[in-house]
Design a protein around this motif. Structure first.
Motif, PDB file in Angstrom:
ATOM      1  N   LEU A  31       0.813  -1.214   0.000  1.00 22.66           N
ATOM      2  CA  LEU A  31       0.000   0.000   0.000  1.00 22.66           C
ATOM      3  C   LEU A  31       0.851   1.270   0.000  1.00 22.66           C
ATOM      4  CD1 LEU A  31      -2.731  -1.060   2.590  1.00 22.66           C
ATOM      5  CD2 LEU A  31      -2.818  -1.220   0.087  1.00 22.66           C
ATOM      6  N   TYR A  32       2.167   1.102  -0.069  1.00 23.47           N
ATOM      7  CA  TYR A  32       3.072   2.239   0.026  1.00 23.47           C
ATOM      8  C   TYR A  32       4.071   2.233  -1.125  1.00 23.47           C
ATOM      9  CZ  TYR A  32       1.335   2.666   4.780  1.00 23.47           C
ATOM     10  OH  TYR A  32       0.521   2.817   5.870  1.00 23.47           O
ATOM     11  N   THR A  33       4.542   3.416  -1.450  1.00 24.88           N
ATOM     12  CA  THR A  33       5.707   3.530  -2.309  1.00 24.88           C
ATOM     13  C   THR A  33       6.920   3.066  -1.506  1.00 24.88           C
ATOM     14  OG1 THR A  33       4.783   5.426  -3.486  1.00 24.88           O
ATOM     15  CG2 THR A  33       7.180   5.120  -3.595  1.00 24.88           C
ATOM     16  N   ILE A  34       7.741   2.250  -2.111  1.00 29.30           N
ATOM     17  CA  ILE A  34       8.953   1.765  -1.453  1.00 29.30           C
ATOM     18  C   ILE A  34      10.153   2.134  -2.317  1.00 29.30           C
ATOM     19  CG2 ILE A  34      10.235  -0.215  -0.574  1.00 29.30           C
ATOM     20  CD1 ILE A  34       7.703   0.293   1.008  1.00 29.30           C
ATOM     21  N   ALA A  35      11.193   2.591  -1.670  1.00 33.70           N
ATOM     22  CA  ALA A  35      12.404   2.956  -2.401  1.00 33.70           C
ATOM     23  C   ALA A  35      13.638   2.389  -1.724  1.00 33.70           C
ATOM     24  CB  ALA A  35      12.538   4.472  -2.502  1.00 33.70           C
ATOM     25  N   TRP A  36      14.671   2.254  -2.512  1.00 33.30           N
ATOM     26  CA  TRP A  36      16.008   1.927  -2.021  1.00 33.30           C
ATOM     27  C   TRP A  36      16.895   3.149  -2.234  1.00 33.30           C
ATOM     28  CZ3 TRP A  36      17.429  -2.330   0.655  1.00 33.30           C
ATOM     29  CH2 TRP A  36      16.561  -3.436   0.624  1.00 33.30           C
ATOM     30  N   PHE A  37      17.619   3.499  -1.185  1.00 35.31           N
ATOM     31  CA  PHE A  37      18.610   4.553  -1.230  1.00 35.31           C
ATOM     32  C   PHE A  37      19.958   3.946  -0.836  1.00 35.31           C
ATOM     33  CE2 PHE A  37      15.866   8.318  -1.513  1.00 35.31           C
ATOM     34  CZ  PHE A  37      14.638   7.795  -1.132  1.00 35.31           C
ATOM     35  N   ARG A  38      21.018   4.676  -1.115  1.00 35.93           N
ATOM     36  CA  ARG A  38      22.332   4.244  -0.652  1.00 35.93           C
ATOM     37  C   ARG A  38      23.169   5.461  -0.299  1.00 35.93           C
ATOM     38  NH1 ARG A  38      24.910   1.764  -6.295  1.00 35.93           N
ATOM     39  NH2 ARG A  38      25.275   3.755  -7.352  1.00 35.93           N
ATOM     40  N   GLN A  39      24.110   5.232   0.582  1.00 32.14           N
ATOM     41  CA  GLN A  39      25.038   6.290   0.967  1.00 32.14           C
ATOM     42  C   GLN A  39      26.425   5.702   1.132  1.00 32.14           C
ATOM     43  OE1 GLN A  39      23.963   8.615   4.433  1.00 32.14           O
ATOM     44  NE2 GLN A  39      25.185  10.338   3.694  1.00 32.14           N
ATOM     45  N   CYS A  50      12.896   2.906  -7.006  1.00 34.99           N
ATOM     46  CA  CYS A  50      11.636   3.008  -6.273  1.00 34.99           C
ATOM     47  C   CYS A  50      10.537   2.310  -7.060  1.00 34.99           C
ATOM     48  CB  CYS A  50      11.259   4.445  -5.960  1.00 34.99           C
ATOM     49  SG  CYS A  50      11.106   5.554  -7.372  1.00 34.99           S
ATOM     50  N   ILE A  51       9.504   1.912  -6.316  1.00 28.50           N
ATOM     51  CA  ILE A  51       8.373   1.213  -6.912  1.00 28.50           C
ATOM     52  C   ILE A  51       7.089   1.764  -6.304  1.00 28.50           C
ATOM     53  CG2 ILE A  51       8.517  -0.683  -5.226  1.00 28.50           C
ATOM     54  CD1 ILE A  51       7.684  -2.585  -7.526  1.00 28.50           C
ATOM     55  N   TYR A  95      19.608   1.519   2.160  1.00 28.47           N
ATOM     56  CA  TYR A  95      18.442   1.705   3.006  1.00 28.47           C
ATOM     57  C   TYR A  95      17.172   1.526   2.186  1.00 28.47           C
ATOM     58  CZ  TYR A  95      21.854   4.269   5.881  1.00 28.47           C
ATOM     59  OH  TYR A  95      22.951   4.641   6.621  1.00 28.47           O
ATOM     60  N   CYS A  96      16.152   0.937   2.801  1.00 28.08           N
ATOM     61  CA  CYS A  96      14.837   0.975   2.188  1.00 28.08           C
ATOM     62  C   CYS A  96      13.978   1.951   2.997  1.00 28.08           C
ATOM     63  CB  CYS A  96      14.179  -0.392   2.093  1.00 28.08           C
ATOM     64  SG  CYS A  96      13.771  -1.189   3.651  1.00 28.08           S
ATOM     65  N   ALA A  97      13.005   2.511   2.329  1.00 27.40           N
ATOM     66  CA  ALA A  97      12.143   3.509   2.949  1.00 27.40           C
ATOM     67  C   ALA A  97      10.766   3.450   2.313  1.00 27.40           C
ATOM     68  CB  ALA A  97      12.744   4.903   2.798  1.00 27.40           C
ATOM     69  N   SER A  98       9.769   3.924   3.058  1.00 24.30           N
ATOM     70  CA  SER A  98       8.402   3.922   2.548  1.00 24.30           C
ATOM     71  C   SER A  98       7.824   5.332   2.548  1.00 24.30           C
ATOM     72  CB  SER A  98       7.510   2.991   3.370  1.00 24.30           C
ATOM     73  OG  SER A  98       7.320   3.501   4.681  1.00 24.30           O
ATOM     74  N   TYR A 115       9.673  10.358   2.190  1.00 21.23           N
ATOM     75  CA  TYR A 115       9.743   9.041   2.824  1.00 21.23           C
ATOM     76  C   TYR A 115       9.825   9.226   4.330  1.00 21.23           C
ATOM     77  CZ  TYR A 115      10.355   7.053  -1.776  1.00 21.23           C
ATOM     78  OH  TYR A 115      10.142   6.679  -3.069  1.00 21.23           O
ATOM     79  N   ASP A 116       8.919   8.589   5.058  1.00 17.34           N
ATOM     80  CA  ASP A 116       8.873   8.840   6.490  1.00 17.34           C
ATOM     81  C   ASP A 116       9.201   7.627   7.352  1.00 17.34           C
ATOM     82  OD1 ASP A 116       5.196   9.003   6.508  1.00 17.34           O
ATOM     83  OD2 ASP A 116       6.607   7.446   5.892  1.00 17.34           O
ATOM     84  N   VAL A 117       9.361   6.473   6.765  1.00 17.50           N
ATOM     85  CA  VAL A 117       9.796   5.299   7.523  1.00 17.50           C
ATOM     86  C   VAL A 117      11.041   4.751   6.836  1.00 17.50           C
ATOM     87  CG1 VAL A 117       9.210   3.004   8.391  1.00 17.50           C
ATOM     88  CG2 VAL A 117       7.445   4.772   8.244  1.00 17.50           C
ATOM     89  N   TRP A 118      12.100   4.572   7.609  1.00 17.88           N
ATOM     90  CA  TRP A 118      13.386   4.125   7.072  1.00 17.88           C
ATOM     91  C   TRP A 118      13.881   2.915   7.844  1.00 17.88           C
ATOM     92  CZ3 TRP A 118      16.217   6.722   3.156  1.00 17.88           C
ATOM     93  CH2 TRP A 118      15.633   7.902   2.693  1.00 17.88           C
ATOM     94  N   GLY A 119      14.546   2.010   7.129  1.00 12.67           N
ATOM     95  CA  GLY A 119      15.218   0.920   7.799  1.00 12.67           C
ATOM     96  C   GLY A 119      16.581   1.363   8.296  1.00 12.67           C
TER      97      GLY A 119
END
Length: 128
Positions: A31-39, A50-51, A95-98, A115-119
């Motif tokens: 039910l959420y957009t999910i993305a992968w980020f990296r640093q 992102c999807i 990191y993944c985030a929603s 994105y407000d929730v991060w792993g």
């Protein structure tokens, strides 16, 4: 409590593959957009992929296009990032985030502020 947790990182040689997984709890990730980020050390965080909800859009950064694939597993409530032909420059914490549906993932890329929730992140190290 809504949480995301990444797994699957590790050390791999250049040209190898890894599959990262983002497990959601307290929420239905479909039910959420999910993305992968990296640093990477000394660098700014960047969006990788992102999807959107219902998989209507999958976006990839130019640096990973053709090598990485993002996918949802609705049954497992996870979003994976299959990474092939890895390069040393892919070394980073991933990191993944929603984000709420309809936010965060556009034709031009991710909007990290939405994105407000991060792993906590998982380390990927690619040796040359």
């Amino acid at each position: 409590q809504v949480q995301l947790e990444e797994s699957g990182g590790g050390l791999v040689q250049a040209g190898g593959s890894l599959r990262l997984s983002c497990a959601a709890s307290g929420m239905e990730s479909r039910l959420y957009t999910i993305a992968w980020f990296r640093q990477a050390p000394g660098k700014r965080r960047e969006g990788v992929s992102c999807i959107t909800v219902s998989d209507t859009r999958r976006w990839y950064s130019d640096s990973v296009k053709g090598r990485f694939t993002i996918a949802r597993d609705i049954v497992k409530n996870t979003v994976s990032l299959q990474m092939n032909n890895l390069k040393p420059e892919d070394t980073a914490v991933y990191y993944c985030a929603s984000a709420d549906a309809g936010y965060g993932c556009t034709v031009t890329g991710t909007r990290s502020a939405e994105y407000d929730v991060w792993g906590p992140g998982t380390q990927v190290t690619v040796s040359s």
